[in-house]
Design an enzyme around this catalytic site. Structure first.
Site, PDB file in Angstrom:
ATOM      1  N   ASP A   1      13.685 -13.211  42.587  1.00  0.00           N
ATOM      2  CA  ASP A   1      13.186 -13.848  41.364  1.00  0.00           C
ATOM      3  C   ASP A   1      11.992 -14.726  41.736  1.00  0.00           C
ATOM      4  O   ASP A   1      12.124 -15.686  42.492  1.00  0.00           O
ATOM      5  CB  ASP A   1      14.310 -14.697  40.744  1.00  0.00           C
ATOM      6  CG  ASP A   1      13.919 -15.300  39.401  1.00  0.00           C
ATOM      7  OD1 ASP A   1      12.765 -15.098  38.970  1.00  0.00           O
ATOM      8  OD2 ASP A   1      14.770 -15.967  38.795  1.00  0.00           O
TER       9      ASP A   1
ATOM     10  N   ASP B   1       9.145 -10.470  36.485  1.00  0.00           N
ATOM     11  CA  ASP B   1       9.180 -11.350  37.657  1.00  0.00           C
ATOM     12  C   ASP B   1      10.476 -11.268  38.458  1.00  0.00           C
ATOM     13  O   ASP B   1      10.670 -12.042  39.393  1.00  0.00           O
ATOM     14  CB  ASP B   1       8.943 -12.800  37.230  1.00  0.00           C
ATOM     15  CG  ASP B   1       9.948 -13.271  36.186  1.00  0.00           C
ATOM     16  OD1 ASP B   1      10.639 -12.412  35.597  1.00  0.00           O
ATOM     17  OD2 ASP B   1      10.043 -14.490  35.959  1.00  0.00           O
ATOM     18  N   GLU B   2      11.356 -10.344  38.108  1.00  0.00           N
ATOM     19  CA  GLU B   2      12.625 -10.215  38.825  1.00  0.00           C
ATOM     20  C   GLU B   2      12.889  -8.746  39.151  1.00  0.00           C
ATOM     21  O   GLU B   2      12.541  -7.859  38.365  1.00  0.00           O
ATOM     22  CB  GLU B   2      13.796 -10.734  37.984  1.00  0.00           C
ATOM     23  CG  GLU B   2      13.670 -12.154  37.499  1.00  0.00           C
ATOM     24  CD  GLU B   2      14.836 -12.555  36.618  1.00  0.00           C
ATOM     25  OE1 GLU B   2      15.991 -12.238  36.973  1.00  0.00           O
ATOM     26  OE2 GLU B   2      14.603 -13.174  35.565  1.00  0.00           O
TER      27      GLU B   2
END
Length: 414
Positions: free
Chosen positions: A9, A105-106
């Protein structure tokens, strides 16, 4: 042998990327989102300095300003964030081909097969963390576990720039004391229902009778019970075709009310120019075209249609949007705003069978033409090339839809 799953993350992703381009703002409270000049919109993410002063994701900009009067707002630049997302994915791909994005974003990584070469999960996570920091200039928090749910819980356990193990022999000690709301898909409503049942922690949830949870939460009760007990066996999907975002879209409030089909067609083509270009720039194609229409009494509707072939061709997107509009609007009132969205995205390497009546040569020419126009506009500006349609109403066609866009991340069950 058990699985080794990582969840990586990127910490305060949008803000972290912006601070790379605005080093003078480091150490100051920064929030990304909305339109600070127009004073509307919400916070998409905030730096840790802003978070410590009470700025939270999802806040309206005015609420963030109340919480932190000296917060600095920056407008979002999704194309920039997508570029960093792809660079992070390229690093992940050097450790496994089983990489599943969970938003921009993960990502989950199944590194089970890499352990014999790269080392155990903690070793691989440390190497990835160091490379992200060194090569991209941002930090990640990584959870290391034997399934996806606990790996994500591990990445949330400690931030920023941390690696947390949630393996078989340690997850109960670390995870079970945490609030039940820390578990994926335990939102506000579910938290309130669990509270009424006396369930406050993940451990409480794991040890509660499954029948009790199902009776109050339905099927989700059983799902959350298995998550809490560490029994998630869902695979990390090889993301070779699906995009890490759900859609790319544009909408605009027009400089005057639209009163004819031609007015709407001009705006739809302008919006499609932007949607198509953003799809091409980021290597995506859409399988669904959606329009939204709001009349001058602010009544709004949306319509969508699944198209025959995934596309990022501007003309195909615009034509489909206009066809949907003609089928859906009766002109009882003039129109105030219009939007187009390309959804159900796939990557450019998505393979599909064309039907006998499709002209492959014609589509290739259209794609090459779009690429050439993109390059001209990149060098000389959006208005360097215009369609003949735009000369039918030059004041209306002055819209530069390229400057506004929206993207939507994936969900876990999507």
């Amino acid at each position: 042998m058990g699985r080794t799953i990582l969840h990586s993350d990127c910490n305060c992703f949008y803000a972290s990327v912006e601070l790379l381009h605005h080093p003078e703002l480091r150490g100051k409270p920064v929030a990304v989102g909305g339109d600070p000049e127009a004073r509307h919109g919400i916070v998409l993410t905030a730096s840790y300095e802003a978070k410590r002063k009470g700025v939270k994701t999802g806040m309206a900009l005015w609420q963030a300003r109340q919480a932190c009067p000296d917060v600095i707002f920056l407008p979002p630049r999704m194309d920039l964030y997508l570029r960093f997302s792809r660079m992070a994915s390229e690093i992940y791909s050097e450790y496994t081909d089983l990489v599943e994005p969970f938003g921009i974003d993960e990502s989950w990584l199944d590194v089970t097969a890499s352990a014999s070469v790269k080392g155990d999960g903690m070793t691989i996570a440390k190497e990835i963390s160091d490379r992200i920091k060194r090569e991209l200039g941002i930090t990640v928090s990584i959870g290391v576990s034997f399934n996806k749910i606990l790996a994500k819980l591990g990445s949330d356990y400690k931030k920023p720039d941390a690696i947390t193990g949630m393996r078989e022999w340690e997850y109960k000690e670390k995870a079970w004391p945490l609030p039940a709301s820390d578990l994926l898909y335990v939102g506000r409503s579910t938290t309130a229902k669990l509270f009424k049942l006396g369930i406050l922690t993940i451990g409480d949830l794991a040890n509660a009778p499954e029948d009790l949870l199902r009776s109050h939460l339905g099927k989700m009760g059983t799902i959350l019970w298995t998550f809490a007990n560490g029994w998630d066996d869902s695979p990390v999907k090889a993301e070779n075709v699906h995009a890490p975002i759900k859609s790319i879209g544009n909408s605009t409030t027009t400089p005057r009310d639209l009163e004819t089909n031609l007015d709407v067609k001009i705006i739809l083509y302008l919006l499609a120019e932007s949607v198509g270009r953003r799809l091409r720039e980021n290597g995506f194609r859409c399988r669904v075209v959606e329009i939204s229409v709001r009349d001058n009494e602010l009544l709004c509707f949306t319509r969508q249609h699944k198209i025959d072939h995934a596309t990022n061709v501007t003309g195909e997107i615009a034509e489909e949007a206009y066809r949907i509009f003609l089928e859906s609007y009766d002109w009882s009132r003039p129109i105030r705003s219009v939007g187009i969205r390309g959804a159900d995205l796939v990557n450019d390497n998505y393979w599909e069978q064309l039907d006998l009546f499709s002209s492959v040569e014609r589509r290739e020419k259209q794609m090459k033409m779009d690429a050439a126009i993109d390059e001209v506009r990149r060098r000389f500006g959006f208005f360097a090339v215009q369609r003949g349609l735009m000369h039918c109403d030059k004041p209306l066609s002055r819209l530069n839809a390229r400057e506004e866009h929206t993207v939507h991340p994936h969900g876990y069950f999507g």
